[in-house]
Motif scaffolding. Sequence first.
Motif, PDB file in Angstrom:
ATOM      1  N   ASP A  62       0.859  -1.178   0.000  1.00 38.88           N
ATOM      2  CA  ASP A  62       0.000   0.000   0.000  1.00 38.88           C
ATOM      3  C   ASP A  62       0.899   1.233   0.000  1.00 38.88           C
ATOM      4  OD1 ASP A  62      -2.798   1.302   0.823  1.00 38.88           O
ATOM      5  OD2 ASP A  62      -1.263   2.131   2.144  1.00 38.88           O
ATOM      6  N   GLY A  63       0.533   2.239  -0.783  1.00 44.82           N
ATOM      7  CA  GLY A  63       1.362   3.437  -0.858  1.00 44.82           C
ATOM      8  C   GLY A  63       1.568   4.107   0.478  1.00 44.82           C
ATOM      9  N   GLY A  64       0.504   4.187   1.269  1.00 45.89           N
ATOM     10  CA  GLY A  64       0.628   4.811   2.579  1.00 45.89           C
ATOM     11  C   GLY A  64       1.530   4.012   3.494  1.00 45.89           C
ATOM     12  N   GLN A  65       1.379   2.682   3.490  1.00 46.97           N
ATOM     13  CA  GLN A  65       2.197   1.823   4.335  1.00 46.97           C
ATOM     14  C   GLN A  65       3.665   1.842   3.906  1.00 46.97           C
ATOM     15  OE1 GLN A  65       1.260  -0.066   7.124  1.00 46.97           O
ATOM     16  NE2 GLN A  65      -0.612   1.151   6.983  1.00 46.97           N
ATOM     17  N   PHE A  66       3.899   2.029   2.608  1.00 42.24           N
ATOM     18  CA  PHE A  66       5.275   2.079   2.098  1.00 42.24           C
ATOM     19  C   PHE A  66       5.935   3.437   2.337  1.00 42.24           C
ATOM     20  CE2 PHE A  66       5.397  -1.479  -1.349  1.00 42.24           C
ATOM     21  CZ  PHE A  66       5.095  -2.415  -0.382  1.00 42.24           C
ATOM     22  N   GLY A  67       5.182   4.383   2.884  1.00 43.78           N
ATOM     23  CA  GLY A  67       5.749   5.694   3.139  1.00 43.78           C
ATOM     24  C   GLY A  67       5.686   6.644   1.965  1.00 43.78           C
ATOM     25  N   PHE A  68       4.859   6.296   0.954  1.00 41.42           N
ATOM     26  CA  PHE A  68       4.724   7.162  -0.221  1.00 41.42           C
ATOM     27  C   PHE A  68       3.728   8.287   0.026  1.00 41.42           C
ATOM     28  CE2 PHE A  68       5.623   3.228  -3.096  1.00 41.42           C
ATOM     29  CZ  PHE A  68       6.912   3.187  -2.604  1.00 41.42           C
ATOM     30  N   GLY A  69       2.993   8.213   1.135  1.00 38.01           N
ATOM     31  CA  GLY A  69       2.005   9.233   1.454  1.00 38.01           C
ATOM     32  C   GLY A  69       0.636   8.917   0.907  1.00 38.01           C
ATOM     33  N   ALA A  70       0.586   8.448  -0.318  1.00 35.59           N
ATOM     34  CA  ALA A  70      -0.685   8.117  -0.964  1.00 35.59           C
ATOM     35  C   ALA A  70      -0.364   7.330  -2.230  1.00 35.59           C
ATOM     36  CB  ALA A  70      -1.466   9.379  -1.307  1.00 35.59           C
ATOM     37  N   GLU A  71      -1.391   6.779  -2.853  1.00 34.97           N
ATOM     38  CA  GLU A  71      -1.172   6.052  -4.105  1.00 34.97           C
ATOM     39  C   GLU A  71      -2.342   6.280  -5.039  1.00 34.97           C
ATOM     40  OE1 GLU A  71      -3.172   1.720  -3.399  1.00 34.97           O
ATOM     41  OE2 GLU A  71      -1.104   1.950  -2.723  1.00 34.97           O
ATOM     42  N   ILE A  72      -2.072   6.180  -6.320  1.00 37.98           N
ATOM     43  CA  ILE A  72      -3.118   6.279  -7.334  1.00 37.98           C
ATOM     44  C   ILE A  72      -3.678   4.897  -7.663  1.00 37.98           C
ATOM     45  CG2 ILE A  72      -1.697   6.020  -9.414  1.00 37.98           C
ATOM     46  CD1 ILE A  72      -4.355   8.746  -8.974  1.00 37.98           C
ATOM     47  N   GLY A  73      -2.949   3.863  -7.254  1.00 39.88           N
ATOM     48  CA  GLY A  73      -3.331   2.491  -7.508  1.00 39.88           C
ATOM     49  C   GLY A  73      -2.105   1.606  -7.365  1.00 39.88           C
ATOM     50  N   PRO A 104       2.749  -0.181  -5.726  1.00 43.22           N
ATOM     51  CA  PRO A 104       2.021   1.033  -5.335  1.00 43.22           C
ATOM     52  C   PRO A 104       2.559   2.252  -6.074  1.00 43.22           C
ATOM     53  CG  PRO A 104       2.583  -0.277  -3.407  1.00 43.22           C
ATOM     54  CD  PRO A 104       3.318  -0.890  -4.561  1.00 43.22           C
ATOM     55  N   MET A 105       1.649   3.007  -6.686  1.00 38.45           N
ATOM     56  CA  MET A 105       2.038   4.155  -7.500  1.00 38.45           C
ATOM     57  C   MET A 105       1.846   5.450  -6.719  1.00 38.45           C
ATOM     58  SD  MET A 105       0.307   3.065 -11.113  1.00 38.45           S
ATOM     59  CE  MET A 105       0.626   4.691 -11.788  1.00 38.45           C
ATOM     60  N   GLY A 106       2.941   6.064  -6.325  1.00 36.63           N
ATOM     61  CA  GLY A 106       2.890   7.352  -5.666  1.00 36.63           C
ATOM     62  C   GLY A 106       3.105   8.476  -6.658  1.00 36.63           C
ATOM     63  N   LEU A 107       3.525   9.628  -6.159  1.00 35.68           N
ATOM     64  CA  LEU A 107       3.700  10.801  -7.021  1.00 35.68           C
ATOM     65  C   LEU A 107       4.747  10.591  -8.111  1.00 35.68           C
ATOM     66  CD1 LEU A 107       3.440  13.576  -4.301  1.00 35.68           C
ATOM     67  CD2 LEU A 107       1.801  13.159  -6.149  1.00 35.68           C
TER      68      LEU A 107
END
Length: 428
Positions: A385-396, A407-410
């Motif tokens: 998950d983007g949030g769990q990976f420290g990316f802040g958020a993900e688009i998918g 996980p796709m972040g910014l």
Amino acid sequence: MTTLSPYDSMSPVNQTAYRAKEAAATLAPLPRAAKDDALLAVADALEVRASEIVEANAQDVARAREAGIGEGMIDRLTLTPERVRAIASDVRDVAALPDPVGEVVRGSTLPNGIDLRQVRVPLGVVGIIYEGRPNVTVDAAALCLKSGNAVLLRGSSSAYRSNTALVRVLRDAVHGAGLPADAVQLVPGEGRDSVRELMRARGLVDVLIPRGGASLINTVVQESVVPVIETGTGNCHVYVDADADLDTAVEILVNSKAQRVGVCNAAETLLVHRDIAPAFLPRALDALAAAGVTVHADERVMAYAEDSKATVVEATTEDWETEYLSHDIAAAVVDSLDRAVEHIRLWTSGHTEAIVTTSQQAARRFTQLVDSTTVAVNASTRFTDGGQFGFGAEIGISTQKLHARGPMGLPELTSTKYIVTGDGHVRR
């Protein structure tokens, strides 16, 4: 003589995409501060106009109940004031993330003195085709704005009123912050024709990202002439190795399956090494029963189910390829780690696979042989998950191998370009 713009002869969908393309050109060079100000304005507007959003959402929920849609889907559809506030908080989190645009991926001075830099740039116009959850409308818009992209949003008809209200709020906030309102647009139309037209808007739309079930994703991948970043379904596996710690294995299995069942990183298949099956399966079946999980078992697992509290049914071939998204799991006993890998290769969707083992050799071999976006060692599949990976958020979560995977972040919402700087250099 009057010269007509190509815009005049376009369909409503293509007109929307054309406006997005113009907005994307404005967004691309903006500094971080301008984009962050717009995102903070969006977050504030969501909270101020929450009642307007919730009222529109209530109409979608009422229609869903009349149509007999299940409670699980209705829960995903529903927006409350608390959920709107949480969405606004997520937007503020995106604003706080580093801006990927302009980042130098690599650079050097060539032997001839030319300065060469590869820098991140926005993709341009990003189309998101998604199902059900209206929070995706805001998440996608926020991530695209932060990465300098214009976004075209095509949600499901079940959330049409919710998405319309959300996009109205987003556009007003973006425009009020000095950015083009057309940076965020809802694709017109509720029928499939508008989706097909979006998939054919090559030259106006730079990339499509489908989010939803297998049917939606396959349709977009197979029919789109616009480049697609494929977000995949999650037929995720947990393999319990011969050298697994039993307590750890039970905890990881139950968390992977039952912590939240309706998500793509939930485990759908359990594979157990034959040597540990007598000690592990009775405990695992009881733990799954306590979590309300039905086990679709092969013959070897069934042999351990007689004295179990679990609900166990005989597995069919279809079970090995099923993404249940429910309190169900397929289960099999395998003769070796290599047999587990063979099973995974045959049936996986390429999302996430986990091994539970105390053997470093087994962990190393599993991570080398399994080809999925994420391979977890002694950890739950739910961490993909983007949030769990420290990316802040993900688009998918992309299950393809080109451009973006996992996980796709910014950064994954950008491409790159090369900047070549010389001092009168010419090639001889």
